[in-house]
Design a protein around this motif. Structure first.
Motif, mmCIF file in Angstrom:
data_model
loop_
_atom_site.group_PDB
_atom_site.id
_atom_site.type_symbol
_atom_site.label_atom_id
_atom_site.label_comp_id
_atom_site.label_asym_id
_atom_site.label_seq_id
_atom_site.Cartn_x
_atom_site.Cartn_y
_atom_site.Cartn_z
ATOM 1 N N LEU A 102 36.731 -54.576 34.877
ATOM 2 C CA LEU A 102 35.526 -54.941 35.613
ATOM 3 C C LEU A 102 35.465 -56.455 35.773
ATOM 4 O O LEU A 102 35.908 -57.208 34.900
ATOM 5 N N VAL A 132 29.810 -52.547 29.969
ATOM 6 C CA VAL A 132 28.885 -52.593 31.113
ATOM 7 C C VAL A 132 27.694 -53.504 30.840
ATOM 8 O O VAL A 132 26.989 -53.901 31.775
ATOM 9 N N PRO A 159 24.526 -56.660 38.657
ATOM 10 C CA PRO A 159 25.374 -55.464 38.644
ATOM 11 C C PRO A 159 25.860 -55.081 40.038
ATOM 12 O O PRO A 159 25.144 -55.275 41.031
ATOM 13 N N HIS A 169 30.337 -51.503 38.682
ATOM 14 C CA HIS A 169 29.793 -51.485 37.319
ATOM 15 C C HIS A 169 28.996 -50.206 37.090
ATOM 16 O O HIS A 169 29.063 -49.595 36.019
#
Length: 377
Positions: free
Chosen positions: A325, A363, A370, A374
């Motif tokens: 991520l 996360v 966000p 995500h």
């Protein structure tokens, strides 16, 4: 002999039309056997809805009864006096909050109506000063439950009725009259004598009142966790955990526990809920081998319902091994508040599901902005 395809299809359909449609095996569907009705508890299918407005609640006998019970409790507790509003002051608003209280199995326990002050109307330095109030740490809950399990102590749960109303206000606060229960003179306002839910200082005032009472009874506040109180007397030791108005009590003697509970009840209106089985969304189940199982099944089911993932298929790992991520990207998530709310809820599930900790930590790093990637993770 070669048979043309159209003729073959025609013959096949003719055979299917002639043959009777029946099962050639003993298995039957529930519809065929006449037992197609669901075997789940009927109350699970009741369309219980929380009212959106006071008008809806007042028109429903069950919710009106809950509102009346709350209002009478406030009056009996002498929470306010009706007075004219001084010219140099502003009255904070109030609203009714409605909740359906459920057991761990999802069965409706009761309808709860609570009058809440609009604390966001309060002015700092005038309507409130200090607001901080401690709450019990999850690690302390696990520690006390482990101690009780190791020493085979009983765990009991107490609930304080209208807990915040026991807090004494140090400031002078005026509040509008509750909707649906106004007096004949609607120009009057409520001068609060006791703390009320929604006030910024209400949790602090309630905790100070409870702490003072426990100290008078001989308890000592823990230095590691101020919401843990310890009582030692004549070889007995009793622990009390406090989370706002939910209390866990355990120790070496059930007799001493009952004596202390009776003394607490003389100061506050307590509801004895028996042995601990459901606390802050955590289900505590006793297993036949003497151990205790902590689960958050209902909490997780509610979270799945909130995110519309109740029908999602389970997987063995909460996150793929090669998940990478990044903060870079333009696919911003449409509802950042929902993302933060769900991630916060997932953090709470790690109390009983530690295998989620790594994925949740991952996360959590993107709470500010966000993105869809995500949310998918």
């Amino acid at each position: 002999m070669n048979c043309p395809v159209p003729l073959l299809l025609s013959l096949t359909l003719s055979v299917l039309l002639v043959l009777p449609s029946q099962n050639v095996h003993p298995m039957q569907t529930r519809f065929e056997s006449g037992t197609h009705q669901s075997r789940l508890h009927p109350s699970l299918f009741l369309a219980h809805c929380e009212p959106k407005t006071v008008k809806q609640a007042l028109a429903d006998p069950q919710w009106f009864a809950a509102m009346k019970q709350e209002y009478e409790a406030l009056l009996n507790n002498k929470t306010w006096d009706l007075v004219p509003l001084p010219k140099d002051r502003q009255a904070v608003g109030c609203k009714w909050v409605f909740r359906i209280k459920e057991n761990a199995d999802g069965i409706v326990n009761r309808f709860r109506a609570r009058l809440v002050a609009k604390g966001f109307h309060q002015i700092a330095g005038c309507d409130f000063y200090k607001t901080f109030s401690p709450v019990i740490k999850p690690v302390t809950i696990r520690l006390i439950i482990t101690l009780a399990l190791t020493n085979k102590w009983d765990l009991f749960q107490l609930d304080v009725n209208n807990a915040f109303l026991n807090g004494h206000l140090e400031e002078t606060i005026y509040m509008q009259q509750p909707q649906g229960f106004e007096s004949s003179d609607k120009t009057l306002v409520c001068k609060l004598q006791k703390a009320l839910y929604g006030l910024k200082q209400a949790p602090r005032q309630w905790f100070d009142r409870l702490k003072g009472t426990l100290l008078q009874l001989g308890f000592v506040a823990s230095k590691c966790d101020p919401s843990l109180f310890v009582y030692k007397n004549k070889g007995h030791i009793i622990y009390i955990l406090v989370y706002v108005d939910d209390i866990i009590i355990t120790g070496t003697s059930n007799v001493v526990i009952q004596q202390l509970t009776t003394k607490l009840h003389s100061n506050f209106s307590l509801k004895q809920l028996g042995k601990l089985d459901y606390f802050l969304g955590i289900e505590i189940k006793s297993v036949a081998d003497g151990t205790i199982l902590l689960t958050q099944s209902k909490y997780i089911r509610d979270l799945l319902q909130k995110t519309k993932m109740a029908e999602a298929q389970p997987i063995s790992s909460p996150m793929t091994a090669n998940c990478k991520l990044t903060k870079a990207g333009s696919d911003l998530f449409s509802d950042p508040s929902l993302y933060r709310s769900v991630v916060g809820a997932l953090q709470y599930t790690t109390i009983t599901r530690p295998e989620l900790s790594y994925a949740v930590n991952k996360v959590c790093q993107f709470m500010a902005n966000p993105m869809d990637s995500h949310w998918t993770a």
